[in-house]
Design a protein around this motif. Structure first.
Motif, short mmCIF file in Angstrom:
data_model
loop_
_atom_site.label_atom_id
_atom_site.label_comp_id
_atom_site.label_asym_id
_atom_site.label_seq_id
_atom_site.Cartn_x
_atom_site.Cartn_y
_atom_site.Cartn_z
N LYS A 21 1.00 -1.47 -0.20
CA LYS A 21 -0.33 0.25 0.12
C LYS A 21 0.87 1.10 0.02
O LYS A 21 0.72 2.00 -0.53
CB LYS A 21 -1.09 -0.15 1.17
CG LYS A 21 -2.02 -1.20 1.67
CD LYS A 21 -3.29 -1.11 0.09
CE LYS A 21 -3.70 -2.62 0.08
NZ LYS A 21 -5.19 -2.17 -0.66
N LEU A 22 2.29 0.94 1.01
CA LEU A 22 2.74 2.79 0.67
C LEU A 22 3.67 2.95 -0.32
O LEU A 22 3.76 3.25 -1.22
CB LEU A 22 4.15 2.24 1.96
CG LEU A 22 3.03 2.33 2.71
CD1 LEU A 22 4.14 2.21 3.99
CD2 LEU A 22 2.96 3.54 3.57
N ASP A 24 2.12 1.58 -2.83
CA ASP A 24 1.15 2.28 -4.36
C ASP A 24 0.77 3.88 -4.33
O ASP A 24 0.67 4.40 -4.90
CB ASP A 24 0.28 1.41 -3.75
CG ASP A 24 -0.02 0.00 -4.81
OD1 ASP A 24 0.67 -0.41 -5.43
OD2 ASP A 24 -0.56 -1.08 -4.17
N ALA A 25 1.28 4.20 -3.50
CA ALA A 25 0.82 5.17 -2.64
C ALA A 25 2.52 6.41 -3.16
O ALA A 25 2.85 7.43 -3.27
CB ALA A 25 0.31 6.05 -1.56
N GLY A 26 3.61 5.48 -3.38
CA GLY A 26 4.85 6.48 -3.55
C GLY A 26 5.16 6.91 -2.10
O GLY A 26 6.10 7.81 -1.86
N GLU A 27 5.33 6.06 -1.14
CA GLU A 27 5.36 6.62 0.08
C GLU A 27 6.65 5.67 0.29
O GLU A 27 6.94 4.34 0.40
CB GLU A 27 4.43 5.87 1.33
CG GLU A 27 3.36 7.07 1.40
CD GLU A 27 3.93 8.33 1.04
OE1 GLU A 27 4.35 8.50 2.20
OE2 GLU A 27 3.48 9.73 0.83
N GLN A 29 9.00 2.66 2.16
CA GLN A 29 8.12 1.07 2.92
C GLN A 29 9.18 0.95 4.40
O GLN A 29 9.86 1.44 4.67
CB GLN A 29 8.89 -0.12 2.08
CG GLN A 29 7.75 0.72 0.48
CD GLN A 29 7.65 -0.99 -0.35
OE1 GLN A 29 8.68 -2.17 -0.05
NE2 GLN A 29 7.54 -0.69 -1.25
#
Length: 68
Positions: A21-22, A24-27, A29
């Protein structure tokens, strides 16, 4: 039933899902080696304080995401 619960595996799966999920959000990890901050006895205890557990998990995640 207790013998069939592998808390470390469940935690690793949760970290992997969070990392998906991170990503996918470009955050950034979480480290895949992040250890679970709880024991099975703590989680299964009737005295488990959900707010304290949530805070403890958040503290663990924050510490893991700080640059070394």
């Amino acid at each position: 039933m207790r013998q069939k619960l592998d808390l470390d595996r469940i935690w690793r799966q949760g970290v992997a899902l969070a990392n998906d999920k991170l990503a996918d959000a470009g955050e950034a990890q979480l480290p895949s080696s992040l250890a679970c901050p709880f024991t099975l006895d703590e989680i299964l205890s009737e005295a488990l304080d959900l707010d304290a557990a949530r805070s403890r998990a958040a503290d663990t995640l924050k510490a893991a995401s700080r640059p070394a």
